[in-house]
Each structure stands twice: as structure tokens, then as C-alpha cells.
Design a protein around this motif. Structure first.
Motif, PDB file in Angstrom:
ATOM      1  N   ILE A   1      43.960  39.137  29.091  1.00 48.47           N
ATOM      2  CA  ILE A   1      44.308  37.717  28.921  1.00 48.47           C
ATOM      3  C   ILE A   1      45.552  37.375  29.733  1.00 48.47           C
ATOM      4  CG2 ILE A   1      45.134  35.998  27.259  1.00 48.47           C
ATOM      5  CD1 ILE A   1      43.341  37.391  25.166  1.00 48.47           C
ATOM      6  N   VAL A   2      46.591  38.219  29.619  1.00 45.78           N
ATOM      7  CA  VAL A   2      47.823  37.977  30.366  1.00 45.78           C
ATOM      8  C   VAL A   2      47.548  38.070  31.869  1.00 45.78           C
ATOM      9  CG1 VAL A   2      50.184  38.724  30.797  1.00 45.78           C
ATOM     10  CG2 VAL A   2      49.251  38.836  28.480  1.00 45.78           C
ATOM     11  N   PHE A   3      46.741  39.052  32.276  1.00 48.11           N
ATOM     12  CA  PHE A   3      46.425  39.204  33.697  1.00 48.11           C
ATOM     13  C   PHE A   3      45.733  37.957  34.240  1.00 48.11           C
ATOM     14  CE2 PHE A   3      43.370  40.417  37.017  1.00 48.11           C
ATOM     15  CZ  PHE A   3      44.253  40.878  37.993  1.00 48.11           C
ATOM     16  N   ARG A   4      44.780  37.433  33.503  1.00 46.05           N
ATOM     17  CA  ARG A   4      44.095  36.223  33.966  1.00 46.05           C
ATOM     18  C   ARG A   4      45.054  35.036  34.029  1.00 46.05           C
ATOM     19  NH1 ARG A   4      39.531  38.556  31.173  1.00 46.05           N
ATOM     20  NH2 ARG A   4      40.196  37.676  29.182  1.00 46.05           N
ATOM     21  N   ASN A   5      45.856  34.873  32.973  1.00 42.48           N
ATOM     22  CA  ASN A   5      46.777  33.734  32.924  1.00 42.48           C
ATOM     23  C   ASN A   5      47.864  33.809  33.986  1.00 42.48           C
ATOM     24  OD1 ASN A   5      45.393  32.675  30.747  1.00 42.48           O
ATOM     25  ND2 ASN A   5      46.791  33.516  29.214  1.00 42.48           N
ATOM     26  N   CYS A   6      48.304  35.025  34.275  1.00 45.47           N
ATOM     27  CA  CYS A   6      49.483  35.209  35.125  1.00 45.47           C
ATOM     28  C   CYS A   6      49.145  35.519  36.576  1.00 45.47           C
ATOM     29  CB  CYS A   6      50.323  36.343  34.540  1.00 45.47           C
ATOM     30  SG  CYS A   6      51.900  36.581  35.345  1.00 45.47           S
ATOM     31  N   PHE A   7      48.024  36.164  36.802  1.00 44.56           N
ATOM     32  CA  PHE A   7      47.664  36.602  38.159  1.00 44.56           C
ATOM     33  C   PHE A   7      46.448  35.850  38.700  1.00 44.56           C
ATOM     34  CE2 PHE A   7      45.706  39.119  41.403  1.00 44.56           C
ATOM     35  CZ  PHE A   7      46.702  39.860  42.010  1.00 44.56           C
ATOM     36  N   LYS A   8      45.340  35.995  38.030  1.00 46.46           N
ATOM     37  CA  LYS A   8      44.082  35.473  38.566  1.00 46.46           C
ATOM     38  C   LYS A   8      44.038  33.946  38.600  1.00 46.46           C
ATOM     39  CE  LYS A   8      39.084  35.673  37.746  1.00 46.46           C
ATOM     40  NZ  LYS A   8      38.018  36.258  36.877  1.00 46.46           N
TER      41      LYS A   8
END
Length: 267
Positions: free
Chosen positions: A30-37
Motif C-alpha cells: 500500500i505504501v509502495f503504491r501510494n509513495c512510488f507507483k
């Protein structure tokens, strides 16, 4: 993602991190999608439609720091992806224009700058150097960069050395960035006077005390140094806990988490 013209290497890397994160801890994904992707997709979609992207818009040193840290997340993909290289180069141009406008010699610096404001000014300089290391591109070291670097060095000299400050926030990080400038001025732009100015400032900074690092930054640096996946996972989960705390707002903990996640997956 299928509508975004990223390289196959970038697509594979993003898919791998998202998939593996989901398997280890769905909250990581979730954090990866929100912050990176999602910010990357939003930027590229807005670019396709000739619309401004929030990543590039700002008028404060808080924006300067956050957007530089955001752009730095994509550095591992930059060497094989023209779209990402163009994005980072454009972010840097926006940063140096902001510095040259906000800290123009024609405009009085005014009230004494805070430790935080002075510290944030180091992030675009760090990004420019790391971009060079990843891509061997030196086009960002333009006159715009030289002017912005000169203004930042002068401001650090005036505010840190001449204001009576005895304690400096993230002193070691500032010294590291100044060392990057020394190398750039010596080997790339050939500005002997600026190289000497950076060297002198570095020597003077060494004698100052340092504020204790913010806990999230200390955790991040510890996470980079630990040797086992289990130790790194523990620190990632500690940062995740901080992200979920209400007082996390207006910090860069999510960006530190994402940077450590890339390190965890050896991107």
C-alpha cells in the motif's frame, strides 16, 4: 500502467516490488503504491495531457526536500528509462530556478533562517549528484545549477557560520553534500573558486556540534547498514508504524520507508 510509456525494465521492477511486498506484508505494498507507483503514473499521465504535476509545483523548502526525495526514488530506474531521466532532469531544473529566485542576491535574505530550512536546501544538490552517478549525465550541471549552488553555499556560510549557531541539524548529511559539490566543481564544471569555498565551509562545519537526528532518519540510516533481511524488515515495520501515527503528517517518513524498501529488494 499499460498506458504509460515506461521501459520494460521499469515495468518489471515496479511489478516485482509491488508483488513481493504484497506477499511479505500487504501494508508495504500500500505504501509502495501510494509513495512510488501512483506519483509516477500521475506525473506521466499529466505530462501526456500537458497538465502540471504536483511533483513539480511548489514554493517552499518543504516542497524542495519532498520533491527531491520523491524523484530520488526513481533513480534506480533512470539509467534504462528515458521518461524517468527526463522527469528527474525537469525536477532539478525547477529546483534550481526556485533557489535562484528565492535566494536572489537582489533580494535581502531577511530574518535568520532556521536549521530546517538550511538543511532542506541540500536535497536538490544531492539529487543532482546521484543522478549523475546513475546516468553519467552532466547536463544538469548547467549555469542554473552553478548559480543555485553558489547561493546555497553563500547562505550556509552566512547563516551557519556567521549567525552564532553552535548546533546544526543533520551536520553529517550537509558535509556529505558539500563533498559532492567539491567533486563536481573540481572534475566536471571546473569552478576552482567554488570548490575552494565548499572545502572551506566543510572544514568549518566539522567543528560544529550536531542536533540529534530525527528518529525516522536515524532508523532509515540504520536500516541501510544492517546486514540481514530480518533486521531490515524490523526497521521497515517500525517506519510503517510511524506512518500510521497521526503525527506523521507533513513528514517524509513514507519516502524514507520507500527508499529502504528499494534497498531491501536490492533495486
Amino acid at each position: 500502467m499499460h498506458t504509460i510509456r515506461l521501459s520494460m525494465e521499469s515495468r518489471k521492477s515496479i511489478f516485482r516490488i509491488e508483488t513481493l511486498s504484497e506477499e511479505i506484508n500487504p501494508e508495504w505494498a500500500i505504501v509502495f503504491r501510494n509513495c512510488f507507483k501512483d506519483p509516477l503514473v500521475d506525473y506521466l499521465e499529466n505530462k501526456e495531457k500537458n497538465r502540471a504535476c504536483q511533483l513539480l509545483q511548489g514554493s517552499s523548502t518543504k516542497w524542495l526536500q519532498r520533491s527531491a526525495m520523491q524523484a530520488s526514488l526513481y533513480l534506480p530506474l533512470a539509467s534504462n528509462d528515458e521518461m524517468i531521466r527526463e522527469m528527474i532532469a525537469h525536477v532539478l531544473k525547477q529546483h534550481f530556478e526556485f533557489v535562484n529566485t528565492s535566494y536572489s542576491s537582489a533580494i535581502p535574505y531577511g530574518n535568520e533562517k532556521s536549521n530546517v530550512e538550511l538543511y532542506r536546501l541540500s536535497y536538490p544538490l544531492q539529487l543532482a549528484y546521484l543522478f549523475y552517478l546513475r546516468t553519467e549525465d552532466i547536463s544538469q550541471f548547467s549555469l542554473l545549477f552553478t548559480s543555485a549552488s553558489s547561493r546555497i553555499l553563500a547562505l550556509w556560510e552566512k547563516e551557519l557560520m556567521g549567525s552564532g549557531k553552535k548546533v546544526i541539524l543533520e551536520k553529517e548529511f550537509l558535509i556529505e553534500v558539500i563533498q559532492y559539490l567539491e567533486e563536481i566543481f573540481r572534475n566536471i564544471t571546473r569552478h576552482a573558486a567554488l570548490e575552494e569555498q565548499a572545502l572551506t565551509l566543510k572544514k568549518r562545519l566539522v567543528r560544529h556540534a550536531e542536533f540529534a537526528s530525527q528518529e525516522e532518519h536515524a532508523l532509515f540510516r540504520k536500516g541501510l547498514l544492517v546486514e540481514t533481511y530480518r533486521e531490515k524488515e524490523k526497521i521497515l515495520n517500525l517506519l510503517l508504524g510511524k506512518i500510521k501515527e497521526t503525527q506523521y503528517r507533513d513528514t517524509v517518513i513514507d519516502l524514507l520507508f520507500c527508499q529502504l524498501l528499494l534497498n531491501y529488494f536490492k533495486v
